[in-house]
Design a protein around this motif. Sequence first.
Motif, PDB file in Angstrom:
ATOM      1  N   SER A   1      12.974   5.003  -3.163  1.00 26.68           N
ATOM      2  CA  SER A   1      12.645   4.655  -1.899  1.00 26.68           C
ATOM      3  C   SER A   1      11.602   3.548  -1.620  1.00 26.68           C
ATOM      4  O   SER A   1      11.620   3.208  -0.273  1.00 26.68           O
ATOM      5  N   VAL A   2      10.937   3.103  -2.497  1.00 23.03           N
ATOM      6  CA  VAL A   2       9.768   2.008  -2.290  1.00 23.03           C
ATOM      7  C   VAL A   2      10.253   0.947  -3.364  1.00 23.03           C
ATOM      8  O   VAL A   2       9.331  -0.009  -3.208  1.00 23.03           O
ATOM      9  N   SER A   3      11.613   0.914  -3.819  1.00 20.68           N
ATOM     10  CA  SER A   3      11.677  -0.158  -4.820  1.00 20.68           C
ATOM     11  C   SER A   3      12.263  -1.375  -3.936  1.00 20.68           C
ATOM     12  O   SER A   3      12.787  -1.059  -2.513  1.00 20.68           O
ATOM     13  N   SER A   4      11.734  -2.420  -4.179  1.00 19.78           N
ATOM     14  CA  SER A   4      11.978  -3.570  -3.258  1.00 19.78           C
ATOM     15  C   SER A   4      11.668  -3.532  -2.180  1.00 19.78           C
ATOM     16  O   SER A   4      12.244  -4.331  -1.117  1.00 19.78           O
ATOM     17  N   ILE A   5      10.359  -3.445  -1.759  1.00 19.64           N
ATOM     18  CA  ILE A   5       9.868  -3.250  -0.375  1.00 19.64           C
ATOM     19  C   ILE A   5       8.667  -4.285  -0.398  1.00 19.64           C
ATOM     20  O   ILE A   5       8.029  -4.600   0.785  1.00 19.64           O
ATOM     21  N   LEU A   6       8.207  -4.875  -1.451  1.00 20.04           N
ATOM     22  CA  LEU A   6       7.070  -5.554  -1.574  1.00 20.04           C
ATOM     23  C   LEU A   6       7.380  -6.905  -0.695  1.00 20.04           C
ATOM     24  O   LEU A   6       6.208  -7.490   0.034  1.00 20.04           O
ATOM     25  N   GLN A   7       8.466  -7.603  -0.729  1.00 21.07           N
ATOM     26  CA  GLN A   7       8.637  -8.794  -0.162  1.00 21.07           C
ATOM     27  C   GLN A   7       9.120  -8.443   1.371  1.00 21.07           C
ATOM     28  O   GLN A   7       9.374  -9.606   1.996  1.00 21.07           O
ATOM     29  N   VAL A   8       9.240  -7.133   1.864  1.00 20.59           N
ATOM     30  CA  VAL A   8       9.516  -6.870   3.133  1.00 20.59           C
ATOM     31  C   VAL A   8       8.247  -6.909   4.099  1.00 20.59           C
ATOM     32  O   VAL A   8       7.162  -6.471   3.727  1.00 20.59           O
ATOM     33  N   GLY A   9       8.364  -7.635   5.485  1.00 22.52           N
ATOM     34  CA  GLY A   9       7.154  -7.783   6.023  1.00 22.52           C
ATOM     35  C   GLY A   9       6.998  -6.427   6.816  1.00 22.52           C
ATOM     36  O   GLY A   9       7.974  -5.506   6.931  1.00 22.52           O
TER      37      GLY A   9
ATOM     38  N   THR B   1       6.013  -2.783   7.848  1.00 26.86           N
ATOM     39  CA  THR B   1       5.948  -1.730   6.926  1.00 26.86           C
ATOM     40  C   THR B   1       7.213  -0.680   7.072  1.00 26.86           C
ATOM     41  O   THR B   1       7.804  -0.543   8.409  1.00 26.86           O
ATOM     42  N   ILE B   2       7.776  -0.342   6.230  1.00 23.61           N
ATOM     43  CA  ILE B   2       9.221   0.502   6.192  1.00 23.61           C
ATOM     44  C   ILE B   2       9.153   1.539   6.770  1.00 23.61           C
ATOM     45  O   ILE B   2      10.009   2.316   7.371  1.00 23.61           O
ATOM     46  N   ILE B   3       8.029   2.393   6.979  1.00 18.74           N
ATOM     47  CA  ILE B   3       7.676   3.540   7.658  1.00 18.74           C
ATOM     48  C   ILE B   3       7.376   3.456   9.023  1.00 18.74           C
ATOM     49  O   ILE B   3       7.376   4.507   9.761  1.00 18.74           O
ATOM     50  N   GLY B   4       7.072   2.007   9.608  1.00 18.85           N
ATOM     51  CA  GLY B   4       7.026   2.016  10.999  1.00 18.85           C
ATOM     52  C   GLY B   4       5.472   2.469  11.430  1.00 18.85           C
ATOM     53  O   GLY B   4       4.682   2.999  10.649  1.00 18.85           O
ATOM     54  N   SER B   5       5.074   2.143  12.675  1.00 16.65           N
ATOM     55  CA  SER B   5       3.798   2.407  13.044  1.00 16.65           C
ATOM     56  C   SER B   5       4.092   2.616  14.624  1.00 16.65           C
ATOM     57  O   SER B   5       4.953   1.953  14.952  1.00 16.65           O
ATOM     58  N   ALA B   6       3.258   3.605  15.199  1.00 10.98           N
ATOM     59  CA  ALA B   6       3.244   3.667  16.556  1.00 10.98           C
ATOM     60  C   ALA B   6       1.816   4.234  17.124  1.00 10.98           C
ATOM     61  O   ALA B   6       1.509   4.901  16.576  1.00 10.98           O
ATOM     62  N   ARG B   7       1.582   3.709  18.312  1.00  8.88           N
ATOM     63  CA  ARG B   7       0.407   4.560  19.155  1.00  8.88           C
ATOM     64  C   ARG B   7       0.729   5.597  19.495  1.00  8.88           C
ATOM     65  O   ARG B   7       1.868   5.989  19.724  1.00  8.88           O
ATOM     66  N   CYS B   8       0.078   6.571  19.396  1.00 11.07           N
ATOM     67  CA  CYS B   8       0.327   8.056  19.452  1.00 11.07           C
ATOM     68  C   CYS B   8      -0.784   8.791  20.826  1.00 11.07           C
ATOM     69  O   CYS B   8      -1.773   9.312  20.286  1.00 11.07           O
ATOM     70  N   GLN B   9      -0.354   8.799  21.919  1.00  9.93           N
ATOM     71  CA  GLN B   9      -1.144   9.289  22.953  1.00  9.93           C
ATOM     72  C   GLN B   9      -1.384  10.953  22.694  1.00  9.93           C
ATOM     73  O   GLN B   9      -2.534  11.627  22.798  1.00  9.93           O
ATOM     74  N   ALA B  10      -0.311  11.515  22.147  1.00  9.75           N
ATOM     75  CA  ALA B  10      -0.336  12.993  22.160  1.00  9.75           C
ATOM     76  C   ALA B  10      -1.338  13.281  20.901  1.00  9.75           C
ATOM     77  O   ALA B  10      -2.081  14.461  21.090  1.00  9.75           O
TER      78      ALA B  10
ATOM     79  N   ALA C   1       0.731  -1.205   0.068  1.00  6.74           N
ATOM     80  CA  ALA C   1       0.003  -0.079  -0.234  1.00  6.74           C
ATOM     81  C   ALA C   1       0.619   1.260   0.063  1.00  6.74           C
ATOM     82  O   ALA C   1       0.726   2.155  -0.883  1.00  6.74           O
ATOM     83  N   VAL C   2       1.792   1.313   0.810  1.00  2.55           N
ATOM     84  CA  VAL C   2       2.768   2.210   0.831  1.00  2.55           C
ATOM     85  C   VAL C   2       3.417   2.899  -0.651  1.00  2.55           C
ATOM     86  O   VAL C   2       3.510   3.997  -0.978  1.00  2.55           O
ATOM     87  N   ARG C   3       4.064   1.360  -1.079  1.00  6.11           N
ATOM     88  CA  ARG C   3       4.561   1.630  -2.451  1.00  6.11           C
ATOM     89  C   ARG C   3       3.644   2.146  -3.550  1.00  6.11           C
ATOM     90  O   ARG C   3       3.905   3.065  -4.217  1.00  6.11           O
ATOM     91  N   ALA C   4       2.412   1.812  -3.385  1.00  5.25           N
ATOM     92  CA  ALA C   4       1.376   2.024  -4.420  1.00  5.25           C
ATOM     93  C   ALA C   4       1.187   3.514  -4.115  1.00  5.25           C
ATOM     94  O   ALA C   4       0.841   4.388  -5.059  1.00  5.25           O
ATOM     95  N   VAL C   5       0.854   3.775  -2.993  1.00  7.80           N
ATOM     96  CA  VAL C   5       0.644   5.479  -2.639  1.00  7.80           C
ATOM     97  C   VAL C   5       1.492   6.319  -3.213  1.00  7.80           C
ATOM     98  O   VAL C   5       1.430   7.471  -3.900  1.00  7.80           O
ATOM     99  N   VAL C   6       2.901   6.102  -3.069  1.00  5.06           N
ATOM    100  CA  VAL C   6       4.165   7.018  -3.312  1.00  5.06           C
ATOM    101  C   VAL C   6       4.182   6.822  -4.724  1.00  5.06           C
ATOM    102  O   VAL C   6       4.331   7.952  -5.558  1.00  5.06           O
ATOM    103  N   ARG C   7       4.118   5.556  -5.503  1.00  4.96           N
ATOM    104  CA  ARG C   7       4.319   5.697  -7.007  1.00  4.96           C
ATOM    105  C   ARG C   7       3.208   6.325  -7.664  1.00  4.96           C
ATOM    106  O   ARG C   7       3.435   7.120  -8.579  1.00  4.96           O
ATOM    107  N   MET C   8       2.342   6.252  -7.303  1.00  2.15           N
ATOM    108  CA  MET C   8       0.804   6.995  -7.736  1.00  2.15           C
ATOM    109  C   MET C   8       1.132   8.497  -7.666  1.00  2.15           C
ATOM    110  O   MET C   8       0.576   9.401  -8.380  1.00  2.15           O
TER     111      MET C   8
END
Length: 122
Positions: free
Chosen positions: A43-51, A53-62, A4-11
């Motif tokens: 920056s999104v080349s060769s990421i499809l096979q990586v488990g 997300t390359i951009i990470g995720s975090a809960r954010c109380q703020a 999904a990240v790759r698709a959004v970036v490339r589009m």
Amino acid sequence: MNAAVRAVVRMGIYVGAKVYFIYEGYQGMVDGGSNIAEADWESVSSILQVGGTIIGSARCQAFRTREGRLKAACNLLQRGITNLCVIGGDGSLTGANLFRKEWSGLLEELARNATRGPSFWR
């Protein structure tokens, strides 16, 4: 997630938009700085096979507070970011919807606070 990240970036690039990664989700948007970085085709080349997300995720109380969303809006405005594509689950979409509803009010508040000078966000 990476597909999904790759698709959004490339589009985005394809249609002529400047695309940014926001690392660690809403936490990165609130923290700003190096957490918001321009993405390019490579920056999104060769990421499809990586488990995960390359951009990470975090809960954010703020981000659950108006002050946190105000900081996030300020960080987006500083980079000229006018649109978001939120990829995630129910919590991510709930946060995005609240941010959308508050956006005009956040911009108005930032404009009022701009008269306080640059030290306001330190």
